[in-house]
Design a protein around this motif. Structure first.
Motif, PDB file in Angstrom:
ATOM      1  N   ASN A   1      18.978  -5.066 -43.212  1.00 12.41           N
ATOM      2  CA  ASN A   1      19.866  -5.521 -44.278  1.00 12.41           C
ATOM      3  C   ASN A   1      19.042  -5.876 -45.505  1.00 12.41           C
ATOM      4  O   ASN A   1      17.974  -6.480 -45.391  1.00 12.41           O
ATOM      5  CB  ASN A   1      20.655  -6.758 -43.819  1.00 12.41           C
ATOM      6  CG  ASN A   1      21.524  -6.459 -42.624  1.00 12.41           C
ATOM      7  OD1 ASN A   1      22.076  -5.371 -42.517  1.00 12.41           O
ATOM      8  ND2 ASN A   1      21.620  -7.405 -41.717  1.00 12.41           N
ATOM      9  N   PRO A   2      19.530  -5.528 -46.682  1.00 10.64           N
ATOM     10  CA  PRO A   2      18.756  -5.837 -47.881  1.00 10.64           C
ATOM     11  C   PRO A   2      18.711  -7.333 -48.179  1.00 10.64           C
ATOM     12  O   PRO A   2      19.654  -8.080 -47.888  1.00 10.64           O
ATOM     13  CB  PRO A   2      19.482  -5.084 -48.994  1.00 10.64           C
ATOM     14  CG  PRO A   2      20.840  -4.838 -48.478  1.00 10.64           C
ATOM     15  CD  PRO A   2      20.745  -4.789 -46.992  1.00 10.64           C
ATOM     16  N   LEU A   3      17.613  -7.762 -48.747  1.00  5.96           N
ATOM     17  CA  LEU A   3      17.460  -9.130 -49.227  1.00  5.96           C
ATOM     18  C   LEU A   3      18.039  -9.176 -50.644  1.00  5.96           C
ATOM     19  O   LEU A   3      17.645  -8.394 -51.502  1.00  5.96           O
ATOM     20  CB  LEU A   3      15.980  -9.511 -49.247  1.00  5.96           C
ATOM     21  CG  LEU A   3      15.616 -10.865 -49.797  1.00  5.96           C
ATOM     22  CD1 LEU A   3      16.125 -11.948 -48.853  1.00  5.96           C
ATOM     23  CD2 LEU A   3      14.124 -10.980 -49.949  1.00  5.96           C
ATOM     24  N   THR A   4      19.001 -10.049 -50.889  1.00  6.73           N
ATOM     25  CA  THR A   4      19.704 -10.083 -52.166  1.00  6.73           C
ATOM     26  C   THR A   4      19.506 -11.427 -52.857  1.00  6.73           C
ATOM     27  O   THR A   4      19.636 -12.478 -52.229  1.00  6.73           O
ATOM     28  CB  THR A   4      21.210  -9.836 -51.960  1.00  6.73           C
ATOM     29  OG1 THR A   4      21.382  -8.596 -51.278  1.00  6.73           O
ATOM     30  CG2 THR A   4      21.938  -9.782 -53.279  1.00  6.73           C
TER      31      THR A   4
ATOM     32  N   ASP B   1      21.115 -13.310 -56.074  1.00  9.13           N
ATOM     33  CA  ASP B   1      22.203 -13.272 -57.046  1.00  9.13           C
ATOM     34  C   ASP B   1      22.028 -14.439 -58.010  1.00  9.13           C
ATOM     35  O   ASP B   1      22.119 -15.598 -57.624  1.00  9.13           O
ATOM     36  CB  ASP B   1      23.545 -13.371 -56.327  1.00  9.13           C
ATOM     37  CG  ASP B   1      24.718 -13.106 -57.252  1.00  9.13           C
ATOM     38  OD1 ASP B   1      24.495 -12.891 -58.457  1.00  9.13           O
ATOM     39  OD2 ASP B   1      25.851 -13.112 -56.752  1.00  9.13           O
TER      40      ASP B   1
ATOM     41  N   LYS C   1      21.828  -9.253 -60.382  1.00  5.68           N
ATOM     42  CA  LYS C   1      21.707  -9.261 -58.930  1.00  5.68           C
ATOM     43  C   LYS C   1      20.579  -8.319 -58.522  1.00  5.68           C
ATOM     44  O   LYS C   1      20.544  -7.169 -58.954  1.00  5.68           O
ATOM     45  CB  LYS C   1      23.019  -8.802 -58.311  1.00  5.68           C
ATOM     46  CG  LYS C   1      23.083  -8.914 -56.826  1.00  5.68           C
ATOM     47  CD  LYS C   1      24.409  -8.358 -56.346  1.00  5.68           C
ATOM     48  CE  LYS C   1      24.996  -9.261 -55.301  1.00  5.68           C
ATOM     49  NZ  LYS C   1      26.261  -8.749 -54.785  1.00  5.68           N
TER      50      LYS C   1
ATOM     51  N   SER D   1      18.500  -6.588 -55.290  1.00  6.50           N
ATOM     52  CA  SER D   1      18.511  -6.270 -53.866  1.00  6.50           C
ATOM     53  C   SER D   1      17.194  -5.592 -53.517  1.00  6.50           C
ATOM     54  O   SER D   1      16.700  -4.736 -54.264  1.00  6.50           O
ATOM     55  CB  SER D   1      19.664  -5.334 -53.523  1.00  6.50           C
ATOM     56  OG  SER D   1      20.881  -6.000 -53.674  1.00  6.50           O
TER      57      SER D   1
ATOM     58  N   LEU E   1      15.131  -3.744 -50.254  1.00  7.08           N
ATOM     59  CA  LEU E   1      15.145  -3.201 -48.911  1.00  7.08           C
ATOM     60  C   LEU E   1      13.912  -2.313 -48.761  1.00  7.08           C
ATOM     61  O   LEU E   1      13.650  -1.452 -49.600  1.00  7.08           O
ATOM     62  CB  LEU E   1      16.403  -2.379 -48.657  1.00  7.08           C
ATOM     63  CG  LEU E   1      16.501  -1.676 -47.311  1.00  7.08           C
ATOM     64  CD1 LEU E   1      16.678  -2.714 -46.207  1.00  7.08           C
ATOM     65  CD2 LEU E   1      17.655  -0.710 -47.294  1.00  7.08           C
TER      66      LEU E   1
END
Length: 82
Positions: free
Chosen positions: A45-48, A50, A55, A57, A59
């Motif tokens: 799962n991507p690290l996001t 915000d 934003k 992201s 990955l």
């Protein structure tokens, strides 16, 4: 003036070797089942991040198959033979 091997040449050869080796490994996997084995290393799962107005992201994943390993070895061999 001494002309030595640049470390950037090694980096370039390794990147090209990995790309071409991965491509050839995927291409030849249709003919040889042994080349079809691959391992994917990385995040699922991507690290996001915000910040409300922007934003980000992130990955990172690496796909390794037999072709990429052979390409890496050939690139390092070519560097030391230069």
């Amino acid at each position: 003036m001494r002309r030595g091997k640049s470390p950037w040449t090694l980096v370039f050869l390794i990147v090209v070797g990995l790309i071409l080796g991965g491509f050839l490994g995927d291409l030849l996997a249709h003919f040889f089942k042994e080349l079809a084995y691959q391992q994917i290393i990385g995040m699922n799962n991507p690290l996001t991040l915000d910040l409300n107005f922007i934003k980000f992201s992130f990955l990172l994943s690496v796909k390794i198959n037999i072709g990429t390993v052979v390409g890496l070895i050939l690139a390092i061999y070519a560097y030391y033979k230069m």
